[in-house]
Write a protein that holds these residues in place. Sequence first.
Motif, PDB file in Angstrom:
ATOM      1  N   SER A 126       8.514   1.614   0.385  1.00  0.00           N
ATOM      2  CA  SER A 126       9.114   0.748   1.401  1.00  0.00           C
ATOM      3  C   SER A 126       8.433   0.972   2.750  1.00  0.00           C
ATOM      4  O   SER A 126       7.837   2.030   3.000  1.00  0.00           O
ATOM      5  CB  SER A 126      10.616   1.019   1.526  1.00  0.00           C
ATOM      6  OG  SER A 126      10.847   2.241   2.191  1.00  0.00           O
ATOM      7  N   ALA A 127       8.572  -0.047   3.604  1.00  0.00           N
ATOM      8  CA  ALA A 127       7.931   0.005   4.924  1.00  0.00           C
ATOM      9  C   ALA A 127       8.567   1.063   5.816  1.00  0.00           C
ATOM     10  O   ALA A 127       7.936   1.547   6.753  1.00  0.00           O
ATOM     11  CB  ALA A 127       8.035  -1.368   5.590  1.00  0.00           C
ATOM     12  N   VAL A 128       9.826   1.424   5.536  1.00  0.00           N
ATOM     13  CA  VAL A 128      10.520   2.359   6.425  1.00  0.00           C
ATOM     14  C   VAL A 128      10.532   3.796   5.927  1.00  0.00           C
ATOM     15  O   VAL A 128      10.735   4.721   6.704  1.00  0.00           O
ATOM     16  CB  VAL A 128      11.972   1.906   6.705  1.00  0.00           C
ATOM     17  CG1 VAL A 128      12.006   0.725   7.639  1.00  0.00           C
ATOM     18  CG2 VAL A 128      12.722   1.631   5.431  1.00  0.00           C
ATOM     19  N   VAL A 129      10.348   4.004   4.621  1.00  0.00           N
ATOM     20  CA  VAL A 129      10.394   5.385   4.114  1.00  0.00           C
ATOM     21  C   VAL A 129       9.110   5.742   3.339  1.00  0.00           C
ATOM     22  O   VAL A 129       8.316   6.566   3.792  1.00  0.00           O
ATOM     23  CB  VAL A 129      11.635   5.653   3.225  1.00  0.00           C
ATOM     24  CG1 VAL A 129      11.743   7.155   2.947  1.00  0.00           C
ATOM     25  CG2 VAL A 129      12.926   5.154   3.861  1.00  0.00           C
ATOM     26  N   GLY A 130       8.911   5.117   2.176  1.00  0.00           N
ATOM     27  CA  GLY A 130       7.836   5.548   1.283  1.00  0.00           C
ATOM     28  C   GLY A 130       6.454   5.474   1.922  1.00  0.00           C
ATOM     29  O   GLY A 130       5.720   6.483   1.957  1.00  0.00           O
ATOM     30  N   MET A 131       6.078   4.307   2.448  1.00  0.00           N
ATOM     31  CA  MET A 131       4.717   4.168   2.982  1.00  0.00           C
ATOM     32  C   MET A 131       4.483   5.045   4.212  1.00  0.00           C
ATOM     33  O   MET A 131       3.462   5.748   4.270  1.00  0.00           O
ATOM     34  CB  MET A 131       4.379   2.692   3.269  1.00  0.00           C
ATOM     35  CG  MET A 131       4.181   1.828   2.041  1.00  0.00           C
ATOM     36  SD  MET A 131       3.100   2.531   0.782  1.00  0.00           S
ATOM     37  CE  MET A 131       1.554   2.648   1.642  1.00  0.00           C
ATOM     38  N   PRO A 132       5.401   5.050   5.192  1.00  0.00           N
ATOM     39  CA  PRO A 132       5.129   5.956   6.322  1.00  0.00           C
ATOM     40  C   PRO A 132       5.095   7.427   5.917  1.00  0.00           C
ATOM     41  O   PRO A 132       4.300   8.202   6.456  1.00  0.00           O
ATOM     42  CB  PRO A 132       6.263   5.663   7.318  1.00  0.00           C
ATOM     43  CG  PRO A 132       7.234   4.797   6.621  1.00  0.00           C
ATOM     44  CD  PRO A 132       6.534   4.162   5.475  1.00  0.00           C
ATOM     45  N   ALA A 133       5.901   7.818   4.930  1.00  0.00           N
ATOM     46  CA  ALA A 133       5.843   9.216   4.469  1.00  0.00           C
ATOM     47  C   ALA A 133       4.469   9.492   3.853  1.00  0.00           C
ATOM     48  O   ALA A 133       3.872  10.551   4.081  1.00  0.00           O
ATOM     49  CB  ALA A 133       6.956   9.485   3.456  1.00  0.00           C
ATOM     50  N   ALA A 134       3.953   8.521   3.097  1.00  0.00           N
ATOM     51  CA  ALA A 134       2.636   8.696   2.471  1.00  0.00           C
ATOM     52  C   ALA A 134       1.540   8.825   3.534  1.00  0.00           C
ATOM     53  O   ALA A 134       0.678   9.705   3.452  1.00  0.00           O
ATOM     54  CB  ALA A 134       2.341   7.520   1.535  1.00  0.00           C
ATOM     55  N   PHE A 135       1.586   7.955   4.549  1.00  0.00           N
ATOM     56  CA  PHE A 135       0.577   8.041   5.620  1.00  0.00           C
ATOM     57  C   PHE A 135       0.666   9.370   6.365  1.00  0.00           C
ATOM     58  O   PHE A 135      -0.349   9.968   6.732  1.00  0.00           O
ATOM     59  CB  PHE A 135       0.730   6.875   6.603  1.00  0.00           C
ATOM     60  CG  PHE A 135       0.225   5.566   6.059  1.00  0.00           C
ATOM     61  CD1 PHE A 135      -1.064   5.451   5.548  1.00  0.00           C
ATOM     62  CD2 PHE A 135       1.030   4.439   6.053  1.00  0.00           C
ATOM     63  CE1 PHE A 135      -1.533   4.250   5.036  1.00  0.00           C
ATOM     64  CE2 PHE A 135       0.568   3.229   5.545  1.00  0.00           C
ATOM     65  CZ  PHE A 135      -0.714   3.133   5.036  1.00  0.00           C
ATOM     66  N   LEU A 136       1.899   9.836   6.583  1.00  0.00           N
ATOM     67  CA  LEU A 136       2.063  11.123   7.279  1.00  0.00           C
ATOM     68  C   LEU A 136       1.500  12.269   6.448  1.00  0.00           C
ATOM     69  O   LEU A 136       0.892  13.195   6.984  1.00  0.00           O
ATOM     70  CB  LEU A 136       3.548  11.382   7.577  1.00  0.00           C
ATOM     71  CG  LEU A 136       4.099  10.631   8.788  1.00  0.00           C
ATOM     72  CD1 LEU A 136       5.614  10.806   8.869  1.00  0.00           C
ATOM     73  CD2 LEU A 136       3.440  11.146  10.065  1.00  0.00           C
ATOM     74  N   LEU A 137       1.697  12.204   5.133  1.00  0.00           N
ATOM     75  CA  LEU A 137       1.168  13.266   4.269  1.00  0.00           C
ATOM     76  C   LEU A 137      -0.362  13.244   4.258  1.00  0.00           C
ATOM     77  O   LEU A 137      -1.006  14.290   4.258  1.00  0.00           O
ATOM     78  CB  LEU A 137       1.732  13.130   2.846  1.00  0.00           C
ATOM     79  CG  LEU A 137       3.208  13.528   2.723  1.00  0.00           C
ATOM     80  CD1 LEU A 137       3.794  13.039   1.400  1.00  0.00           C
ATOM     81  CD2 LEU A 137       3.364  15.052   2.832  1.00  0.00           C
ATOM     82  N   VAL A 138      -0.934  12.038   4.277  1.00  0.00           N
ATOM     83  CA  VAL A 138      -2.398  11.934   4.366  1.00  0.00           C
ATOM     84  C   VAL A 138      -2.860  12.561   5.681  1.00  0.00           C
ATOM     85  O   VAL A 138      -3.852  13.301   5.732  1.00  0.00           O
ATOM     86  CB  VAL A 138      -2.859  10.460   4.284  1.00  0.00           C
ATOM     87  CG1 VAL A 138      -4.339  10.334   4.635  1.00  0.00           C
ATOM     88  CG2 VAL A 138      -2.607   9.893   2.894  1.00  0.00           C
ATOM     89  N   ARG A 139      -2.122  12.267   6.738  1.00  0.00           N
ATOM     90  CA  ARG A 139      -2.475  12.809   8.049  1.00  0.00           C
ATOM     91  C   ARG A 139      -2.401  14.335   8.057  1.00  0.00           C
ATOM     92  O   ARG A 139      -3.111  14.986   8.808  1.00  0.00           O
ATOM     93  CB  ARG A 139      -1.524  12.217   9.091  1.00  0.00           C
ATOM     94  CG  ARG A 139      -2.057  12.280  10.476  1.00  0.00           C
ATOM     95  CD  ARG A 139      -1.314  11.339  11.370  1.00  0.00           C
ATOM     96  NE  ARG A 139      -0.124  11.964  11.913  1.00  0.00           N
ATOM     97  CZ  ARG A 139       0.618  11.410  12.855  1.00  0.00           C
ATOM     98  NH1 ARG A 139       0.320  10.212  13.318  1.00  0.00           N
ATOM     99  NH2 ARG A 139       1.665  12.015  13.317  1.00  0.00           N
TER     100      ARG A 139
END
Length: 318
Positions: free
Chosen positions: A171-184
């Motif tokens: 989701s745009a509010v949980v799953g995807m931002p969490a994934a981008f943060l983990l990549v970061r």
Amino acid sequence: MPARSARLLLGAPIAAEIRQAVAEDVASYRERVGRAPALAVVIIGRDAPSMVYLRQILKGCEKAGIDGRLVEIGDDASEKAVVEAIAALNADPTVTGIIVQMPLPPAIRLRAVVDAIDPAKDIDGIHPLNAGLLRLGYDGFLPATAHAAVEILRRSGIEIEGRRATVVGRSAVVGMPAAFLLVRENATVTVCHSRTRDLRHHVKDAEILVVAAGHAGLITGDMLRRGVVVVDVGINVVDGNVVGDVDFESARSVASAITPVPGGVGPLTNALLLAHLVRAAQAQEANAAASGGGFGTCRAGSIRGTSARRPAASRGVP
Ligand code: NAD
């Protein structure tokens, strides 16, 4: 031999530290500016299931000295009326941050509401500008839940760099931002979703597993790699009890660490939202100063990922 049991990653002690820093930053902001930072909580109809969550946020505001304002719009309001109400909050210099109750009534388009919020007041990171900043590796405002899912790992001393992380949910509010943060954070990230063919395979592969699917018991202990760190973001009500997406009892004997539900990500989400508000207040204060003076001392707002200004280069993101 008794089964081993995972370390519990609890949100409350971390949230308490953040709240303390928020309260101190709010007090010094009040001293400098002469008023408290204000959070506008827009609700469209009082029957929304999210009312409980929103009331908790307002209570948190009160404790931290933040001016929490409930902005009520009738549940029969048109999309235009909602957008106009948000525009009025954008234009009000005493309003620091804006959040809007979700889900919206069916007649009101999410995109219209999301686009209407001033990105500088979008403390839950739902505006496309903030989503884009995260995607590009810059610091905008992060969605608080995704931020909490990663912050609980960082503050619990869990190593993220170089590890294989699987996120269940896009989701745009949980799953995807969490994934981008983990990549970061330099994890190697796989994102699973409702059309993923072999969920079990990707879950088994994970050294860090973040689950945000909204299905109680989706992940069971037999699916996990021994020693995995599990962050359960799910909130489901089963037989009157709040449970996550991970079957806690079977998972805790396989994982090395796990967030309980309730008591894991949830408390941290609310505290981080307030930290984001402090960051917004300080950024707005700096913008208002004709000299473009500095932010002053900010401890709550300096939590990694909340800064609206720090360029990616300073974090060494390739
Ligand atoms: P959502 O419904 O928008 O997204 C769910 C995602 O899960 C989707 O991307 C979907 O593809 C995926 N999914 C669904 N079933 C799946 C399956 N069987 N296998 C793999 N993927 C599957 O939900 P959301 O807003 O992202 O919220 C997710 C969960 O997090 C919910 O339980 C919600 O209540 C909870 N939540 C918790 C907090 C908190 O503070 N802890 C805050 C917000 C949301």
